[in-house]
Write a protein that holds these residues in place. Structure first.
Motif, PDB file in Angstrom:
ATOM      1  N   CYS A 168       2.283   1.685  -3.372  1.00 30.97           N
ATOM      2  CA  CYS A 168       1.280   2.180  -4.320  1.00 30.97           C
ATOM      3  C   CYS A 168       1.172   3.703  -4.274  1.00 30.97           C
TER       4      CYS A 168
ATOM      5  N   TRP B 138       0.826  -1.200   0.000  1.00 30.17           N
ATOM      6  CA  TRP B 138       0.000   0.000   0.000  1.00 30.17           C
ATOM      7  C   TRP B 138       0.868   1.262   0.000  1.00 30.17           C
TER       8      TRP B 138
ATOM      9  N   ALA C 271       4.552  -2.693  -5.196  1.00 27.84           N
ATOM     10  CA  ALA C 271       3.195  -2.145  -5.275  1.00 27.84           C
ATOM     11  C   ALA C 271       2.274  -3.012  -6.121  1.00 27.84           C
TER      12      ALA C 271
ATOM     13  N   LEU D 231      -1.933  -3.594  -6.454  1.00 30.41           N
ATOM     14  CA  LEU D 231      -2.467  -2.635  -7.422  1.00 30.41           C
ATOM     15  C   LEU D 231      -3.757  -3.146  -8.069  1.00 30.41           C
TER      16      LEU D 231
ATOM     17  N   ILE E 100      -3.294   6.635  -6.715  1.00 35.67           N
ATOM     18  CA  ILE E 100      -2.761   5.284  -6.871  1.00 35.67           C
ATOM     19  C   ILE E 100      -2.688   4.873  -8.333  1.00 35.67           C
TER      20      ILE E 100
END
Length: 851
Positions: free
Chosen positions: A640, A637, A720, A724, A815
């Motif tokens: 990201c 997270w 990430a 994702l 993101i």
């Protein structure tokens, strides 16, 4: 056999073991191989206190086995009288059962409580003396090994009191698998102090009763409960009051005679009930020992000692994750070969195949239909059968995911079996304590891998059949690596009910107390969290997390080594749970092992070798990535947040973390509350700064990553990627919902449209991740939106929302790249013109301004 002596009184000759027993002992010792439990029984003893051993049964062989076990462990002898106690006893042990003499003489038959009564009388005369009673359980032929013969299973330990001839055969066939369990000593003086106001006879009877109950619990834990004939269990189920009520209702509703309704109930019970056979279980255990050796390179079990400590005195419900049909067999085999009775297993009726079904039934499987809500009588019979198992103290095993995971993730739990277990617990006036034992099972290769991919891609699930089972035999030639079985933190039912409903005992008699549903949900969540906290991280998991993050599933060897080292360091410095285990292999060894298992292929190149996973292998690897996805949730997270941002304030990172956490917590069964998650975020940021992946500014309030072409940015992008796709699914849901507008589609319609959109996105972008369009993941996210009141259902059953949903879409820009957002918006299905009403919000804006 050497003489074993105790400390003699001054001026007296040390007592000796009679020569006849020494001779028999030498003969037996040449054959018997003892496995003591615990490994060092001497550590249990109270120092300086005379020892009296207590066994379950009298018998020459038991006495000699006990003596051999005492000598090998450095304990006082059992065949000479205890020191400093002037009793008539010639031995330092007695049994809780009646002694059976070869030549029966009524005058010599003494009650089993007499040796205990003599010890109590002696201590009453010697106020400063004490004796420690050490219960010792002896099992001959407990665990088979590769040298065991098929004939030996007929003479293994069970509940039947056998004769001398059968005991001799048991010693000859199974003597090398003799299990001797020493239990914690009991100070007889302390018991007498507690019972000082009671008559001696009552105290003796109470101690004897407690000892017999102890031996019963140990025997039940080691070889299983003393089950009656299956017919007795079936009759108890059918004649239960709850079943009889539904028999009457069914007869009246369907215009049947009561006899026909009773016959139907009886047929249901026969269809369900297990037919447990100790002989069959031991035979299967022997066969599976050979099977595992051929199929796997090894089976590793972790944290089993805690299970062994909890099992006696509890009804244990084993709740493993469900990833393969092998799960059924593997857990039972491990428990049995390590001294705990295998549980009764709830199996789908689809496994009740010819030949296979009867064998599974005798191994402890009881069968249930996939759905029986519409059949009230069947439901009543099945509920009563579960209650009968609980009442009889039978351990059980079931999979609360409802079926095998096709994605590698834990599935959302189906709490039916949990609810039945809780009802059985509540309805008993004398409630046996219940403990749920979560189990994590980690594979390096699955026999069902190809079929899982097909089912996720839309192919129909193949029905289990005997012919299909025979066809799968050819898969046994393949190599499947190692298997890890980790036992997680147990969940005690009493403790959970106390947390969820402190006054639960006051309303336990009610049909369905108001706290019942809430407690079942909390129980299911606790089990799933505990399974995840006991994850095993094997080399294939780590390779999958790294390689599947690249567009072509390929990475330079140097980069792969660096990435694997980052993952291992992260999991070692910030362990997800106390029972998580991590492969000891170095990154170089992990790569070599992946090549050996044929998961990855090396491409030679003058500037440095490239490791790649191609085609179907890459798709299969996604399963093993998903096994450990939750372990990287926090770090992924954070990564990201820096894909499209060079800089981010800590405060912004924490704000977004609070917003997104409920959704990823629900999907991945993460263990923290909101505060715990934010603490984990801070600890992970500190780890990244120590590794140089993130850099703080002068005052530490803003975090920076390196340039987009640097190693640090590459490591973050790779990390990430594991999370994702979850955010892409979230954005698909929001985009489809906003595009259609409020009051136009239902939850079920939204799930279907999201699944179709994700499938189409996969086809266009060649995403080798079949779980990306798994309907269950969309369903879980929509449910979370409803629970958070981001969306809700109107009176017509359609979804409604307000402009706040655009705020969620706006945060997605932090993101997801502009390209991904535009692609999703373009692919989202257009609503029907008639369905679009006035006031419909616009689709999520695609501006790239930061949130």
């Amino acid at each position: 056999m050497d003489d074993t002596t105790s400390s003699p009184q001054r001026g007296t000759e040390a007592p000796r073991v009679p020569w006849r027993l020494r001779l028999f002992g030498r003969l037996l010792e040449s054959w018997i191989r003892i496995k003591p439990d615990p490994a060092d029984p001497k550590s249990l003893l109270l120092p300086g206190v005379p020892v009296i051993y207590v066994t379950e049964r009298y018998g020459l062989s038991d006495a000699l086995i006990l003596e051999q076990a005492c000598r090998e462990a450095g304990l006082p002898s059992a065949l000479i009288p205890p020191p400093n106690l002037s009793t008539r006893r010639k031995r330092s042990y007695f049994a809780t059962s009646m002694r059976n003499s070869l030549f029966w003489n009524p005058a010599r038959r003494r009650p089993p409580t007499q040796p205990l009564a003599e010890l109590v009388a002696q201590l009453e005369l010697l106020p400063d003396a004490d004796v420690q009673l050490v219960p010792v359980s002896i099992f001959v032929g407990r665990a088979p090994n590769r040298q065991s013969g098929w004939f030996s299973v007929l003479f293994s330990e069970n509940w039947v009191v056998v004769g001398r001839f059968r005991r001799v055969l048991g010693l000859v066939l199974n003597g090398r698998d003799t299990h001797v369990q020493f239990s914690t000593p009991v100070s007889l003086r302390s018991v007498l102090v507690q019972e000082r106001d009671q008559p001696r006879e009552r105290t003796v009877r109470k101690i004897s009763r407690v000892l017999r109950a102890h031996f019963h619990r140990i025997r039940a834990a080691v070889i299983g409960p003393d089950l009656s004939h299956r017919r007795t269990v079936v009759d108890a189920v059918v004649n239960a009051e709850s079943v009889q009520e539904f028999v009457t209702t069914t007869a009246s509703k369907e215009n049947l005679t009561r006899e026909l309704a009773m016959r139907r109930a009886h047929d249901y019970a026969v269809e369900i009930a297990a037919d447990y056979s100790h002989t069959v279980v031991r035979s299967l255990s022997f066969m599976l020992s050979t099977f595992w050796n051929k199929l796997y390179d090894g089976v590793t079990m972790n944290h089993f000692d805690q299970v062994r400590a909890v099992a006696p005195g509890h009804v244990v419900i084993y709740v493993p994750c469900h990833r393969s049909h092998i799960d059924y067999l593997l857990v039972s085999w491990l428990l049995y070969t390590n001294g705990i009775v295998p549980p009764h297993i709830a199996a789908g009726v689809n496994l009740n195949l010819p030949v296979v079904g009867p064998i599974l039934r005798r191994g402890g499987a009881f069968f249930l239909r996939r759905s029986f809500k519409a059949n009230a009588l069947y439901s009543a019979v099945f509920n009563e059968y579960v209650s009968q198992l609980y009442t009889r103290g039978v351990s059980m095993e079931y999979f609360i995911e409802g079926g095998r995971s096709r994605t590698g993730r834990l599935l959302q739990p189906k709490a039916g079996m949990l609810a039945m277990t809780l009802r059985a617990f509540l309805r008993e006036s004398r409630r046996r304590p219940v403990v749920f034992q979560p189990v994590y099972i980690g594979y390096e290769k699955l026999m069902e891998g190809n079929s899982y991919i097909g089912e996720l891609s839309g192919q129909a699930k193949k029905k289990e059949s005997l012919l299909g089972l025979l066809r799968s035999v050819k898969k046994l030639r393949e190599r499947y690596g190692r298997v890890a079985v980790n036992f997680g933190e147990p969940v005690f039912l009493d403790d959970l009910l106390q947390r969820e409903a402190p006054d639960w005992r006051a309303s336990a008699h009610e049909e369905k107390p108001e706290w019942f549903g809430r407690s079942v949900d909390a129980l299911a969540e606790s089990i799933q969290i505990s399974i995840n906290r006991a994850a095993d991280v094997n080399p294939i998991n780590l390779l999958a997390v790294a390689l599947l993050a690249t567009p072509k599933h390929a990475m330079a060897e140097t980069d792969l080594i660096t990435q694997l080292d980052l993952y291992k360091s992260l999991l070692a410095e910030l362990p997800y749970g106390e029972r998580m285990t991590l492969t000891p292999m170095t990154p170089q060894q992990i790569i070599a092992y992946g090549e050996q298992m044929q998961w990855i292929r090396r491409i030679r190149h003058p500037l440095g070798d490239v490791l790649t996973s191609e085609g179907k292998q890459a798709v299969l690897l996604s399963y093993f990535r998903n096994n450990v996805l939750h372990l990287f949730a926090t770090s992924a997270w954070i990564a990201c947040c820096f894909i499209n941002n060079r800089r981010m304030a800590r405060a912004s990172l924490l704000r977004l973390s609070k917003l997104i956490y409920p959704f990823i917590q629900s999907e991945l069964f993460l263990p923290w509350d909101e505060g715990g998650f934010l603490e984990r975020i801070q600890a992970t940021v500190d780890f990244f700064m120590r590794r140089g992946v993130l850099m703080p500014d002068a005052d530490g309030r803003v975090l920076n990553r390196g340039a987009g072409q640097g190693d640090a940015a590459f490591q973050l992008r790779t990390l990430a990627h594991s999370l994702l796709q979850a955010f892409e699914r979230y954005y698909i849901t929001i985009a489809v919902l906003v595009k259609h507008g409020p009051h136009t589609i239902s939850s079920a319609e939204l799930e279907k449209l999201c699944t179709l959109t994700a499938q189409r996105l996969t086809l266009l972008h060649e995403l080798n991740a079949p779980e990306f369009f798994d309907n269950a993941l969309f369903k879980g996210f929509i449910q979370q939106l409803r629970e958070r009141r981001v969306i809700w259902t109107d009176d017509a059953g359609k979804l409604d929302f307000d402009a706040a949903l655009n705020i969620v879409a706006k945060d997605a820009k932090v993101i997801l790249s502009r390209e991904i957002r535009h692609g999703i918006l373009k692919l989202a299905p257009e609503p029907k013109a008639a369905a679009m009403g006035p006031g419909t919000p616009a689709a999520p804006a695609d501006s790239d301004k930061a949130a």
